[in-house]
Write a protein that holds these residues in place. Sequence first.
Motif, PDB file in Angstrom:
ATOM      1  N   PHE A  23      31.631   5.116  75.264  1.00 37.28           N
ATOM      2  CA  PHE A  23      31.297   6.514  74.964  1.00 37.28           C
ATOM      3  C   PHE A  23      31.626   6.818  73.510  1.00 37.28           C
ATOM      4  O   PHE A  23      32.717   6.549  73.030  1.00 37.28           O
ATOM      5  N   ASN A  24      30.660   7.400  72.812  1.00 36.31           N
ATOM      6  CA  ASN A  24      30.820   7.729  71.402  1.00 36.31           C
ATOM      7  C   ASN A  24      30.744   9.252  71.255  1.00 36.31           C
ATOM      8  O   ASN A  24      29.657   9.825  71.342  1.00 36.31           O
ATOM      9  N   PRO A  25      31.867   9.934  71.030  1.00 38.31           N
ATOM     10  CA  PRO A  25      31.868  11.400  70.945  1.00 38.31           C
ATOM     11  C   PRO A  25      30.948  11.942  69.853  1.00 38.31           C
ATOM     12  O   PRO A  25      30.276  12.955  70.057  1.00 38.31           O
ATOM     13  N   LYS A  26      30.903  11.281  68.705  1.00 36.12           N
ATOM     14  CA  LYS A  26      30.036  11.744  67.615  1.00 36.12           C
ATOM     15  C   LYS A  26      28.572  11.664  68.033  1.00 36.12           C
ATOM     16  O   LYS A  26      27.802  12.604  67.818  1.00 36.12           O
ATOM     17  N   ARG A  27      28.189  10.548  68.631  1.00 35.18           N
ATOM     18  CA  ARG A  27      26.799  10.380  69.068  1.00 35.18           C
ATOM     19  C   ARG A  27      26.453  11.406  70.146  1.00 35.18           C
ATOM     20  O   ARG A  27      25.356  11.970  70.157  1.00 35.18           O
ATOM     21  N   PHE A  28      27.404  11.667  71.052  1.00 37.45           N
ATOM     22  CA  PHE A  28      27.175  12.686  72.078  1.00 37.45           C
ATOM     23  C   PHE A  28      26.968  14.052  71.425  1.00 37.45           C
ATOM     24  O   PHE A  28      26.021  14.770  71.750  1.00 37.45           O
ATOM     25  N   ALA A  29      27.863  14.415  70.496  1.00 33.66           N
ATOM     26  CA  ALA A  29      27.750  15.716  69.820  1.00 33.66           C
ATOM     27  C   ALA A  29      26.405  15.839  69.102  1.00 33.66           C
ATOM     28  O   ALA A  29      25.733  16.872  69.186  1.00 33.66           O
ATOM     29  N   GLU A  30      26.015  14.782  68.396  1.00 30.43           N
ATOM     30  CA  GLU A  30      24.727  14.805  67.686  1.00 30.43           C
ATOM     31  C   GLU A  30      23.563  14.939  68.658  1.00 30.43           C
ATOM     32  O   GLU A  30      22.575  15.609  68.356  1.00 30.43           O
ATOM     33  N   SER A  31      23.670  14.321  69.826  1.00 28.84           N
ATOM     34  CA  SER A  31      22.562  14.392  70.794  1.00 28.84           C
ATOM     35  C   SER A  31      22.379  15.810  71.337  1.00 28.84           C
ATOM     36  O   SER A  31      21.272  16.171  71.732  1.00 28.84           O
ATOM     37  N   THR A  32      23.441  16.594  71.342  1.00 32.37           N
ATOM     38  CA  THR A  32      23.312  17.963  71.875  1.00 32.37           C
ATOM     39  C   THR A  32      22.519  18.877  70.946  1.00 32.37           C
ATOM     40  O   THR A  32      22.083  19.945  71.373  1.00 32.37           O
ATOM     41  N   THR A  33      22.283  18.436  69.698  1.00 29.38           N
ATOM     42  CA  THR A  33      21.487  19.266  68.793  1.00 29.38           C
ATOM     43  C   THR A  33      20.026  19.330  69.224  1.00 29.38           C
ATOM     44  O   THR A  33      19.279  20.176  68.743  1.00 29.38           O
ATOM     45  N   LYS A  34      19.651  18.456  70.143  1.00 30.82           N
ATOM     46  CA  LYS A  34      18.283  18.464  70.668  1.00 30.82           C
ATOM     47  C   LYS A  34      18.136  19.394  71.877  1.00 30.82           C
ATOM     48  O   LYS A  34      17.042  19.612  72.366  1.00 30.82           O
ATOM     49  N   TRP A  35      19.254  19.907  72.366  1.00 33.53           N
ATOM     50  CA  TRP A  35      19.224  20.801  73.517  1.00 33.53           C
ATOM     51  C   TRP A  35      18.652  22.156  73.123  1.00 33.53           C
ATOM     52  O   TRP A  35      18.620  22.524  71.941  1.00 33.53           O
ATOM     53  N   HIS A  36      18.242  22.912  74.123  1.00 36.86           N
ATOM     54  CA  HIS A  36      17.804  24.283  73.911  1.00 36.86           C
ATOM     55  C   HIS A  36      18.931  25.057  73.236  1.00 36.86           C
ATOM     56  O   HIS A  36      20.108  24.841  73.519  1.00 36.86           O
ATOM     57  N   ARG A  37      18.585  25.942  72.328  1.00 37.53           N
ATOM     58  CA  ARG A  37      19.588  26.686  71.548  1.00 37.53           C
ATOM     59  C   ARG A  37      20.562  27.461  72.441  1.00 37.53           C
ATOM     60  O   ARG A  37      21.749  27.553  72.141  1.00 37.53           O
ATOM     61  N   TYR A  38      20.072  28.018  73.524  1.00 34.19           N
ATOM     62  CA  TYR A  38      20.956  28.752  74.445  1.00 34.19           C
ATOM     63  C   TYR A  38      22.006  27.816  75.048  1.00 34.19           C
ATOM     64  O   TYR A  38      23.187  28.152  75.119  1.00 34.19           O
ATOM     65  N   ILE A  39      21.575  26.620  75.434  1.00 31.51           N
ATOM     66  CA  ILE A  39      22.505  25.661  76.039  1.00 31.51           C
ATOM     67  C   ILE A  39      23.515  25.183  74.997  1.00 31.51           C
ATOM     68  O   ILE A  39      24.698  24.998  75.306  1.00 31.51           O
ATOM     69  N   GLN A  40      23.080  25.017  73.747  1.00 36.52           N
ATOM     70  CA  GLN A  40      24.023  24.673  72.684  1.00 36.52           C
ATOM     71  C   GLN A  40      25.099  25.761  72.567  1.00 36.52           C
ATOM     72  O   GLN A  40      26.291  25.455  72.414  1.00 36.52           O
TER      73      GLN A  40
END
Length: 81
Positions: A23-40
């Motif tokens: 598990f890579n926390p940075k990669r996970f955090a970066e992947s959340t930038t693709k989520w819907h803005r409300y979910i972010q």
Amino acid sequence: MAEPTREEVAQEALKDAINNCGFNPKRFAESTTKWHRYIQNELFKLAIWIIRVYGSDEYRYDLRNEYAHETAKKILDTGVI
């Protein structure tokens, strides 16, 4: 036995992912930038609540999670959140 809450199901899935050595926390955090803005926004609220809970004087910790408590406490002491 009662059905698990949505929060319990989500935390269990996240716990399983984090507990994996790859598990890579940075990669996970970066992947959340693709989520819907409300979910972010909701994820960010969750992060703030985690900081509040971990930084509270009632939070029980030991050497394994002392960093989380002390860092959360420092963030709270700034008054930013």
